[in-house]
Design a protein around this motif. Structure first.
Motif, PDB file in Angstrom:
ATOM      1  N   ARG A 100       5.823  -0.112  -0.392  1.00 26.79           N
ATOM      2  CA  ARG A 100       6.054  -0.680   0.943  1.00 26.79           C
ATOM      3  C   ARG A 100       7.514  -0.531   1.354  1.00 26.79           C
ATOM      4  N   ARG A 101       8.436  -0.701   0.409  1.00 26.44           N
ATOM      5  CA  ARG A 101       9.857  -0.542   0.728  1.00 26.44           C
ATOM      6  C   ARG A 101      10.151   0.908   1.120  1.00 26.44           C
ATOM      7  N   ALA A 102       9.584   1.852   0.365  1.00 30.11           N
ATOM      8  CA  ALA A 102       9.792   3.264   0.695  1.00 30.11           C
ATOM      9  C   ALA A 102       9.199   3.592   2.062  1.00 30.11           C
ATOM     10  N   ALA A 103       8.015   3.066   2.322  1.00 28.94           N
ATOM     11  CA  ALA A 103       7.373   3.324   3.614  1.00 28.94           C
ATOM     12  C   ALA A 103       8.236   2.815   4.759  1.00 28.94           C
ATOM     13  N   ARG A 104       8.780   1.630   4.585  1.00 26.29           N
ATOM     14  CA  ARG A 104       9.612   1.051   5.645  1.00 26.29           C
ATOM     15  C   ARG A 104      10.863   1.894   5.882  1.00 26.29           C
ATOM     16  N   GLU A 105      11.494   2.357   4.797  1.00 25.13           N
ATOM     17  CA  GLU A 105      12.710   3.161   4.939  1.00 25.13           C
ATOM     18  C   GLU A 105      12.430   4.524   5.561  1.00 25.13           C
ATOM     19  N   LEU A 106      11.220   5.020   5.372  1.00 26.26           N
ATOM     20  CA  LEU A 106      10.860   6.336   5.911  1.00 26.26           C
ATOM     21  C   LEU A 106      10.266   6.259   7.311  1.00 26.26           C
ATOM     22  N   GLY A 107      10.098   5.049   7.809  1.00 24.69           N
ATOM     23  CA  GLY A 107       9.525   4.891   9.133  1.00 24.69           C
ATOM     24  C   GLY A 107       8.013   4.897   9.151  1.00 24.69           C
ATOM     25  N   LEU A 108       7.395   4.741   7.991  1.00 27.24           N
ATOM     26  CA  LEU A 108       5.945   4.630   7.897  1.00 27.24           C
ATOM     27  C   LEU A 108       5.535   3.172   8.062  1.00 27.24           C
TER      28      LEU A 108
END
Length: 489
Positions: free
Chosen positions: A443-451
């Motif tokens: 979820r953290r990666a998704a948020r940083e990538l704009g997902l």
């Protein structure tokens, strides 16, 4: 793929190593069979016949090419991406079930009759379970002949042959050489003088990015059972005839594997489990091509292509460790597991030091007093319920299981939510489409990538990544600085 003649001919003419293991080329004029990437001049198309397995080639009377050694090519990725009966049967055959339990044992594990299993394997692979197991025995024999100095009688026994005569006849038929000739042709430095030790190269389809693969195994290693030492991941193995210790080190074009076995009959099983642990039979080109269709994932894939899903050598062990890792840090999970190992694991001797125990069996863990477990009461209940089901056989997360059925059984256990079930599906069951939308790192990666970062919205967005969402998780995790994403130094 072997029925698509035009595509197979193109692969052979281009010597495309990506298709090694997908199909085999039998040459009518020479009577040999090769992998698609064989370095010799390709034969004329009218002289090529394509088969889906080495066993089918051998049944048709073809011998293995001495140049490209098709019997040592990577396995077909089909058997680790599918959950149907044929794929489950192939995983079991690779794990040596036919040699230990016969075709009836194979069929019983799959819940089908022997006739049904044989019919389905013949239809798809051109060979039945006995022929497939025979081809595997021949490959094991070759490894032992070329990489050990065991007497031939012991090689025959260890490879699973019922007699020396059958061993000799099979080796001559498959390789067009007597066992003694195979040993004479092997490089001298391939021999190992230490009893019980086998050194070999595990092939894979390029590219392979070792960072997250070995980084994950090293960062989560349970003291006494696993370690990272001198550029290699080492661990103990619980095997059908005894125990073993394996050392696995990444190399540019192979994985260097060193196996110390208490009983050489475990060689085939040990190799199969190590390949599965490192996801070596994956098709990274197909995976990465699909993930690149998403403009958000494409830069991650281009930066470090060929990520694999770190799996396990023992599905029950991993299920237990997944429970120990619920809602705690990686370090805390290792500490919990190390305590269980020290108190309930079986002691082993490691000639190189460092490794001390096998991970406790489900039966041993079922005898643990819950009050001795340093974890919240609800997690104790989850732990004790899981190990009791594993011990009595009512839950089996093994390679032969139906993924959907096993997921449902896990979800029915107390304390098993989507994260625990999905991480077991990804790393123990081997489901390439398992997804972890509730995982904090994802979820953290998704948020940083704009997902989208909410589980429901991210799951909907990830539909375009199917059937490779487990690999997408590896690329998302790799955006973090956690030690699991870096090859240890």
């Amino acid at each position: 793929m072997h029925i698509d003649t035009e595509r197979c001919v193109r692969a052979v003419r281009s010597k495309d190593a990506r298709f090694d293991g997908w199909f085999f080329t039998a040459v009518l004029t020479t009577g040999i069979y090769c992998r698609p990437s064989c370095p010799v001049v390709p034969p004329k198309p009218e002289n090529m016949v394509f088969h889906p397995s080495a066993a089918a080639c051998q049944q048709a009377g073809f011998r293995a090419c001495k140049r490209c050694r098709p019997d040592t090519s990577p396995g077909s990725p089909e058997w680790n991406r599918r959950a149907d009966v044929v794929a489950r049967a192939m995983r079991l055959i690779a794990d040596g079930v036919v040699d230990r339990e016969g075709v009836t044992g194979l069929a019983a594990r799959l819940g089908y009759s022997s006739r049904q299993v044989e019919r389905q394997l013949l239809a798809e692979l051109g060979a039945g379970p006995l022929a497939l197991a025979r081809a595997q025995r021949a490959q094991t024999a070759r490894l032992l002949i070329e990489t050990t100095d065991l007497p031939m009688a012991e090689v025959a026994f260890a490879a699973g042959f019922s007699s020396i005569r059958t061993f000799n006849d099979t080796v001559r038929e498959v390789f067009a050489l007597a066992p003694s000739e195979l040993r004479t042709r092997a490089p001298r430095n391939a021999y190992r003088s230490t009893p019980g030790v086998v050194s070999l190269r595990l092939p894979f389809r390029a590219p392979l990015n070792p960072d997250n693969l070995f980084g994950h195994l090293a960062a989560t290693a349970v003291p006494g059972v696993e370690e990272w030492r001198e550029g290699a991941y080492r661990r103990t193995l619980r095997l059908p005839y005894g125990h073993g210790i394996v050392s696995l080190a990444p190399r540019p074009d192979h994985i260097a594997c060193r196996l110390t076995l208490g009983d050489p009959r475990d060689l085939t099983v040990a190799i199969s489990r190590c390949r599965r642990l490192l996801d070596l039979d994956a098709d990274p080109v197909a995976v990465d091509d699909q993930l690149r269709t998403d403009p958000v994932l494409a830069p991650l894939v281009d930066k470090a292509p060929g990520r694999r899903v770190p799996r396990t050598v023992d599905e029950a062990e991993f299920a237990v460790r997944a429970v120990l890792g619920q809602q705690v840090s990686t370090a805390a999970a290792r500490t919990h597991a190390a305590r269980l190992v020290a108190a309930h694991g079986e002691a082993v001797e490691d000639p190189e030091g460092g490794l001390t125990h096998l991970f406790p069996s489900a039966a041993a863990l079922a005898e643990v007093d819950p009050d001795t477990l340093a974890m919240p009461r609800t997690r104790r209940t989850t732990f004790t319920t899981l190990v009791s089901h594993l011990a009595d056989g009512s839950l089996n997360p093994g390679i032969e299981t139906d993924w959907a059925e096993t997921r449902a059984r896990l979800l029915a256990l107390p304390g098993f939510g989507p994260w625990t079930v999905d991480v077991i599906a990804m790393r123990a069951l081997g489901d390439p489409d398992a997804f972890l939308p509730t995982d904090l790192g994802v979820r953290r990666a998704a948020r940083e990538l704009g997902l989208p970062s909410t589980p429901a919205a991210l799951t909907a967005r990830a539909a375009a990544w199917r059937p490779w969402r487990a690999y997408a998780v590896q690329y998302l995790w790799a955006t973090d600085s956690h030690p699991i994403n870096f090859l240890p130094v």
